[in-house]
Write a protein that holds these residues in place. Sequence first.
Motif, mmCIF file in Angstrom:
data_model
loop_
_atom_site.group_PDB
_atom_site.id
_atom_site.type_symbol
_atom_site.label_atom_id
_atom_site.label_comp_id
_atom_site.label_asym_id
_atom_site.label_seq_id
_atom_site.Cartn_x
_atom_site.Cartn_y
_atom_site.Cartn_z
ATOM 1 N N ALA A 1 0.728 -1.428 0.067
ATOM 2 C CA ALA A 1 0.110 0.034 0.037
ATOM 3 C C ALA A 1 0.856 1.465 0.025
ATOM 4 O O ALA A 1 0.426 2.326 -0.483
ATOM 5 C CB ALA A 1 -0.802 -0.061 1.283
ATOM 6 N N VAL A 2 1.937 1.240 0.493
ATOM 7 C CA VAL A 2 2.771 2.486 0.710
ATOM 8 C C VAL A 2 4.169 2.335 -0.007
ATOM 9 O O VAL A 2 4.182 3.374 -1.204
ATOM 10 C CB VAL A 2 3.303 2.575 2.244
ATOM 11 N N TYR A 3 5.023 1.488 0.330
ATOM 12 C CA TYR A 3 6.248 1.547 -0.334
ATOM 13 C C TYR A 3 6.885 0.340 -0.154
ATOM 14 O O TYR A 3 6.388 -0.691 0.859
ATOM 15 C CB TYR A 3 7.175 2.436 0.045
ATOM 16 N N GLU A 4 7.817 -0.145 -0.956
ATOM 17 C CA GLU A 4 8.888 -1.137 -0.547
ATOM 18 C C GLU A 4 10.315 -0.578 -1.244
ATOM 19 O O GLU A 4 10.299 -0.073 -2.170
ATOM 20 C CB GLU A 4 8.239 -2.609 -1.143
ATOM 21 N N TRP A 5 11.295 -1.572 -1.132
ATOM 22 C CA TRP A 5 12.768 -1.259 -1.790
ATOM 23 C C TRP A 5 12.829 -2.241 -2.737
ATOM 24 O O TRP A 5 12.299 -3.495 -2.617
ATOM 25 C CB TRP A 5 13.474 -1.465 -0.738
ATOM 26 N N ASN A 6 13.374 -1.757 -3.752
ATOM 27 C CA ASN A 6 13.742 -2.615 -5.106
ATOM 28 C C ASN A 6 15.051 -3.353 -4.720
ATOM 29 O O ASN A 6 15.977 -2.922 -5.056
ATOM 30 C CB ASN A 6 13.967 -1.726 -6.244
ATOM 31 N N TYR A 7 14.812 -4.736 -3.986
ATOM 32 C CA TYR A 7 15.933 -5.300 -3.583
ATOM 33 C C TYR A 7 16.859 -5.912 -4.543
ATOM 34 O O TYR A 7 18.123 -6.001 -4.478
ATOM 35 C CB TYR A 7 15.364 -6.663 -2.589
ATOM 36 N N PHE B 1 19.827 2.952 -0.042
ATOM 37 C CA PHE B 1 18.429 3.430 0.479
ATOM 38 C C PHE B 1 18.136 4.646 0.438
ATOM 39 O O PHE B 1 18.259 5.744 1.310
ATOM 40 C CB PHE B 1 18.536 3.112 2.062
ATOM 41 N N ASN B 2 18.184 5.271 -0.952
ATOM 42 C CA ASN B 2 17.591 6.343 -1.307
ATOM 43 C C ASN B 2 16.468 6.352 -2.277
ATOM 44 O O ASN B 2 16.211 5.213 -2.765
ATOM 45 C CB ASN B 2 18.733 7.339 -1.953
ATOM 46 N N GLU B 3 15.944 7.331 -2.733
ATOM 47 C CA GLU B 3 14.575 7.448 -3.517
ATOM 48 C C GLU B 3 14.931 6.509 -4.945
ATOM 49 O O GLU B 3 13.887 6.290 -5.609
ATOM 50 C CB GLU B 3 14.172 8.674 -3.863
ATOM 51 N N ARG B 4 16.096 6.566 -5.286
ATOM 52 C CA ARG B 4 16.319 5.676 -6.541
ATOM 53 C C ARG B 4 15.801 4.360 -6.675
ATOM 54 O O ARG B 4 15.574 3.569 -7.505
ATOM 55 C CB ARG B 4 18.044 5.620 -7.124
ATOM 56 N N PHE B 5 15.886 3.773 -5.390
ATOM 57 C CA PHE B 5 15.638 2.530 -4.817
ATOM 58 C C PHE B 5 14.089 2.098 -4.608
ATOM 59 O O PHE B 5 14.041 1.104 -4.233
ATOM 60 C CB PHE B 5 16.652 1.756 -4.199
ATOM 61 N N LEU B 6 13.530 3.367 -4.433
ATOM 62 C CA LEU B 6 12.266 3.292 -3.656
ATOM 63 C C LEU B 6 11.072 2.949 -4.685
ATOM 64 O O LEU B 6 10.942 3.421 -5.754
ATOM 65 C CB LEU B 6 12.041 4.518 -2.959
ATOM 66 N N PHE C 1 -0.918 14.054 6.123
ATOM 67 C CA PHE C 1 -0.502 13.783 4.442
ATOM 68 C C PHE C 1 0.978 13.686 4.429
ATOM 69 O O PHE C 1 1.433 14.467 3.697
ATOM 70 C CB PHE C 1 -1.071 15.010 3.723
ATOM 71 N N GLN C 2 1.350 12.909 5.262
ATOM 72 C CA GLN C 2 2.899 12.541 5.441
ATOM 73 C C GLN C 2 3.024 11.049 5.528
ATOM 74 O O GLN C 2 2.244 10.538 6.280
ATOM 75 C CB GLN C 2 3.733 13.606 6.260
ATOM 76 N N ILE C 3 4.145 10.733 5.183
ATOM 77 C CA ILE C 3 4.378 9.020 5.272
ATOM 78 C C ILE C 3 5.921 9.169 5.832
ATOM 79 O O ILE C 3 6.903 9.696 5.380
ATOM 80 C CB ILE C 3 4.603 8.341 4.045
ATOM 81 N N THR C 4 6.178 8.391 7.107
ATOM 82 C CA THR C 4 7.782 8.231 7.476
ATOM 83 C C THR C 4 8.268 7.135 6.971
ATOM 84 O O THR C 4 7.730 5.889 7.235
ATOM 85 C CB THR C 4 7.677 8.372 8.915
ATOM 86 N N ILE C 5 9.268 7.250 6.469
ATOM 87 C CA ILE C 5 10.256 6.100 5.931
ATOM 88 C C ILE C 5 11.379 6.128 6.681
ATOM 89 O O ILE C 5 12.156 6.782 6.549
ATOM 90 C CB ILE C 5 10.862 6.076 4.290
ATOM 91 N N PRO C 6 11.453 5.011 7.598
ATOM 92 C CA PRO C 6 12.976 4.947 8.595
ATOM 93 C C PRO C 6 14.132 5.287 7.881
ATOM 94 O O PRO C 6 14.837 6.302 8.225
ATOM 95 C CB PRO C 6 12.951 3.669 9.173
ATOM 96 N N GLU C 7 14.581 4.858 6.646
ATOM 97 C CA GLU C 7 15.477 4.869 5.939
ATOM 98 C C GLU C 7 16.031 6.347 5.317
ATOM 99 O O GLU C 7 16.956 6.773 5.037
ATOM 100 C CB GLU C 7 15.934 3.803 4.859
#
Length: 294
Positions: free
Chosen positions: A68-74, A100-105, A147-153
């Motif tokens: 629903a929110v996000y995952e990393w492109n492992y 762990f940056n937005e390129r892999f999100l 209207f925000q989402i917290t991504i730990p990394e």
Amino acid sequence: MELLKRGNYVADRPLATVLYLALSLGRPLFLEGEAGVGKTEIAKVLADTLGRRLVRLQCYEGLDVASAVYEWNYQRQMLEIRLAEAAGMTDREGLAQDIFNERFLIRRPLLQALVADFQGPPVLLIDELDRTDEPFEAYLLEVLSDFQITIPEIGTIRAEQPPIVIITSNRTREVHDALKRRCFYHWVDYPSAERELEIIRVRLPGVEERLSRQIVTFVHELRKRDLFKLPGVAETLDWTRALTTLDTLELTPAVVNDTLGTLLKYQDDILKIQGSEAAKILAEVNMQLGVGRG
């Protein structure tokens, strides 16, 4: 009401009012009601008439953050690690920051909805929220409040402009008060006979007026019966399309029996209505409408 009408959606004044307030004040709109009464269609019409992108999150049991929110492109992250190792990079902390940056999100619907484009903030449809589990419902509180989402990394990602949020529920379970408090609320009921007739005129122009009145009156009589699943507006439109495809000019017991599967979705309901009960309901309909007199 004019905005919805441009999208071929026939709304009553209370629904139009709460929708206007939700749009004007930037609040999510929580729509509850039986399946098939047109809750999901409101979000689609809004996106179409306002020229906005529609982001749909279809809820189901077991829905999690990764879906629903996000995952990393492992796979890309592993490839990046191997390339770094082959190049002799030994700085693990630096490598961790690189992968762990937005390129892999991979952005899923909720995160996608926080990104506006040149058309403006998108319409976020959270469809059938009652199908999810309570932990996911609790996760939504941050999204709907700020209207925000917290991504730990990475940290917190905020929407520059809040999306238009439409949440629907078929009330298979109660949604928590904490979530409802963050929204404006409206119960979408079955339409009156006149409004349902207008819906047929708008959505299916060209259907004979007498047949349309028979269809609507028959459906309203069905909704008075003790059925497992009462037909909604969606079923009324499906039945009308089926009848016009069969070149039906007037309802008869035989036609009703042959097409009940487009109107009722459970075999027990069909068995309860078909035959003598269908003929009885149709006789009541014709008496109300004066069909066959004079």
